[in-house]
Motif scaffolding. Structure first.
Motif, PDB file in Angstrom:
ATOM      1  N   THR A  85     -12.904-106.007 -67.291  1.00 31.92           N
ATOM      2  CA  THR A  85     -14.074-105.830 -66.441  1.00 31.92           C
ATOM      3  C   THR A  85     -14.919-107.088 -66.510  1.00 31.92           C
ATOM      4  OG1 THR A  85     -14.135-103.420 -66.732  1.00 31.92           O
ATOM      5  CG2 THR A  85     -16.179-104.501 -66.046  1.00 31.92           C
ATOM      6  N   VAL A  86     -15.235-107.638 -65.351  1.00 34.26           N
ATOM      7  CA  VAL A  86     -16.079-108.830 -65.253  1.00 34.26           C
ATOM      8  C   VAL A  86     -17.408-108.425 -64.635  1.00 34.26           C
ATOM      9  CG1 VAL A  86     -16.345-111.113 -64.199  1.00 34.26           C
ATOM     10  CG2 VAL A  86     -14.100-110.385 -65.047  1.00 34.26           C
ATOM     11  N   VAL A  87     -18.494-108.800 -65.279  1.00 31.35           N
ATOM     12  CA  VAL A  87     -19.834-108.513 -64.757  1.00 31.35           C
ATOM     13  C   VAL A  87     -20.383-109.800 -64.158  1.00 31.35           C
ATOM     14  CG1 VAL A  87     -22.155-107.693 -65.273  1.00 31.35           C
ATOM     15  CG2 VAL A  87     -20.198-106.740 -66.503  1.00 31.35           C
ATOM     16  N   GLY A  88     -20.571-109.811 -62.853  1.00 31.35           N
ATOM     17  CA  GLY A  88     -21.044-110.996 -62.155  1.00 31.35           C
ATOM     18  C   GLY A  88     -19.973-111.559 -61.248  1.00 31.35           C
ATOM     19  N   TYR A  89     -20.352-111.875 -59.997  1.00 30.55           N
ATOM     20  CA  TYR A  89     -19.370-112.410 -59.053  1.00 30.55           C
ATOM     21  C   TYR A  89     -19.934-113.630 -58.326  1.00 30.55           C
ATOM     22  CZ  TYR A  89     -15.243-112.160 -56.048  1.00 30.55           C
ATOM     23  OH  TYR A  89     -14.053-112.424 -55.418  1.00 30.55           O
ATOM     24  N   GLY A  90     -20.605-114.485 -59.099  1.00 31.60           N
ATOM     25  CA  GLY A  90     -21.047-115.763 -58.563  1.00 31.60           C
ATOM     26  C   GLY A  90     -19.935-116.784 -58.684  1.00 31.60           C
ATOM     27  N   ALA A  91     -20.305-118.057 -58.801  1.00 34.02           N
ATOM     28  CA  ALA A  91     -19.296-119.116 -58.888  1.00 34.02           C
ATOM     29  C   ALA A  91     -18.394-118.929 -60.094  1.00 34.02           C
ATOM     30  CB  ALA A  91     -19.986-120.481 -58.938  1.00 34.02           C
ATOM     31  N   VAL A  92     -18.979-118.555 -61.238  1.00 34.48           N
ATOM     32  CA  VAL A  92     -18.188-118.376 -62.453  1.00 34.48           C
ATOM     33  C   VAL A  92     -17.364-117.098 -62.386  1.00 34.48           C
ATOM     34  CG1 VAL A  92     -18.284-118.015 -64.944  1.00 34.48           C
ATOM     35  CG2 VAL A  92     -19.786-119.702 -63.877  1.00 34.48           C
ATOM     36  N   GLY A  93     -18.017-115.986 -62.064  1.00 40.68           N
ATOM     37  CA  GLY A  93     -17.328-114.702 -62.051  1.00 40.68           C
ATOM     38  C   GLY A  93     -16.183-114.642 -61.060  1.00 40.68           C
ATOM     39  N   SER A  94     -16.394-115.164 -59.855  1.00 37.93           N
ATOM     40  CA  SER A  94     -15.338-115.102 -58.841  1.00 37.93           C
ATOM     41  C   SER A  94     -14.135-115.960 -59.233  1.00 37.93           C
ATOM     42  CB  SER A  94     -15.885-115.547 -57.482  1.00 37.93           C
ATOM     43  OG  SER A  94     -16.422-116.856 -57.557  1.00 37.93           O
ATOM     44  N   THR A  95     -14.399-117.148 -59.777  1.00 34.04           N
ATOM     45  CA  THR A  95     -13.305-118.006 -60.232  1.00 34.04           C
ATOM     46  C   THR A  95     -12.563-117.365 -61.396  1.00 34.04           C
ATOM     47  OG1 THR A  95     -14.529-119.976 -59.547  1.00 34.04           O
ATOM     48  CG2 THR A  95     -12.709-120.299 -61.092  1.00 34.04           C
ATOM     49  N   LEU A  96     -13.315-116.791 -62.313  1.00 35.01           N
ATOM     50  CA  LEU A  96     -12.713-116.133 -63.467  1.00 35.01           C
ATOM     51  C   LEU A  96     -11.806-114.983 -63.039  1.00 35.01           C
ATOM     52  CD1 LEU A  96     -12.464-115.736 -66.525  1.00 35.01           C
ATOM     53  CD2 LEU A  96     -14.583-114.399 -66.432  1.00 35.01           C
ATOM     54  N   CYS A  97     -12.236-114.215 -62.063  1.00 39.12           N
ATOM     55  CA  CYS A  97     -11.405-113.114 -61.567  1.00 39.12           C
ATOM     56  C   CYS A  97     -10.070-113.626 -61.041  1.00 39.12           C
ATOM     57  CB  CYS A  97     -12.150-112.351 -60.470  1.00 39.12           C
ATOM     58  SG  CYS A  97     -13.490-111.307 -61.061  1.00 39.12           S
ATOM     59  N   GLN A  98     -10.088-114.753 -60.332  1.00 36.14           N
ATOM     60  CA  GLN A  98      -8.853-115.329 -59.822  1.00 36.14           C
ATOM     61  C   GLN A  98      -7.937-115.777 -60.967  1.00 36.14           C
ATOM     62  OE1 GLN A  98      -7.891-115.364 -56.632  1.00 36.14           O
ATOM     63  NE2 GLN A  98      -9.769-114.314 -56.066  1.00 36.14           N
ATOM     64  N   TYR A  99      -8.530-116.419 -61.969  1.00 35.26           N
ATOM     65  CA  TYR A  99      -7.734-116.849 -63.122  1.00 35.26           C
ATOM     66  C   TYR A  99      -7.068-115.652 -63.800  1.00 35.26           C
ATOM     67  CZ  TYR A  99     -10.038-121.470 -63.080  1.00 35.26           C
ATOM     68  OH  TYR A  99     -10.489-122.717 -62.750  1.00 35.26           O
ATOM     69  N   LEU A 100      -7.856-114.615 -64.041  1.00 36.02           N
ATOM     70  CA  LEU A 100      -7.351-113.448 -64.763  1.00 36.02           C
ATOM     71  C   LEU A 100      -6.245-112.735 -63.981  1.00 36.02           C
ATOM     72  CD1 LEU A 100     -10.782-112.098 -66.021  1.00 36.02           C
ATOM     73  CD2 LEU A 100      -8.915-112.862 -67.507  1.00 36.02           C
TER      74      LEU A 100
END
Length: 233
Positions: free
Chosen positions: A44-59
């Motif tokens: 679960t990722v909390v936040g979908y800004g520049a960091v969160g959205s990129t992190l979701c793609q990586y994961l």
């Protein structure tokens, strides 16, 4: 910062800070307990800004089953991606508490606000399953000190990593106290707000400064204003 969040997550999953160095000292090959992997992990990722959205793609590219939650509504945004390359998924949700009981790895990648100070307090941390991992690359006060220390010491949380300190009643979250008991615990990792501090970022920032100076010298407005006059925003 997204890469740093991924690094901290994998360090906790692989127990890089504890088990692996001990196995080297003991002359072992492999060994137990077996490390965990991001593949098919419920993240679960909390936040979908520049960091969160990129992190979701990586994961998701590594096969994780990702659910992302943010403060704003998802009505005008459609980041849901199923069965993308790598075998992972990205889905959205509106309520963090609805996700906690099935979360193996929780990553905080959101800014601090008056509404989410101590977002991860004792109540919400206890909602995570025993053995869950918690990573914070947002801001320290998102995680309440007493709550995470109790959870780490009891074993309810198997590992905690933070690039931004932690929310303490009397200590500043940054720079975080290197001598604190939580810092010294074998199942925690603290880094000195180094997530966005890399060669590429500094090089790009320097180029922006140079470009802005050149524009001003030639009579053009800079691309990035700190105090833009009316009509130049």
């Amino acid at each position: 910062t997204a890469e740093h969040a991924l690094l901290l997550s994998m360090m906790l999953l692989r127990k890089v800070q504890t088990d692996l160095p001990q196995r080297i000292r003991d002359g072992m090959l492999g060994g137990f307990p077996l490390p965990k992997t991001l593949y098919q992990l419920r993240v679960t990722v909390v936040g979908y800004g520049a960091v969160g959205s990129t992190l979701c793609q990586y994961l998701s590219s590594l096969g994780s089953n990702v659910t992302v939650v943010r403060r704003r509504s998802w009505k005008d945004c459609s980041p849901v991606k199923d069965a993308i390359e790598g075998g992972g998924t990205i889905r959205t949700a509106d309520c963090l508490e609805d996700l906690l009981s099935t979360t193996n790895l929780l990553i905080l990648a959101c800014p601090i606000t008056s509404e989410n100070n101590h977002l991860m307090n004792k109540h919400r941390i206890q909602m995570l399953p025993r053995g869950a991992l918690l990573v914070n690359v947002g801001r320290g006060p998102l995680v309440e000190y007493d709550a995470i220390r109790e959870a780490i010491e009891s074993g309810h949380i198997a590992g905690f990593a933070s690039d931004v300190g932690v929310g303490h009643v009397s200590k500043p979250s940054e720079p975080w106290d290197p001598h604190d008991a939580l810092t010294q615990h074998p199942h925690t990792i603290f880094t000195p707000h180094a997530g966005g501090n890399c060669e590429l970022v500094i090089r790009n920032m320097s180029q922006i400064v140079v470009d802005s100076i050149e524009r001003v010298v030639t009579g053009k407005p800079p691309l990035n204003w700190a105090n833009a006059p009316a009509g130049n925003s």
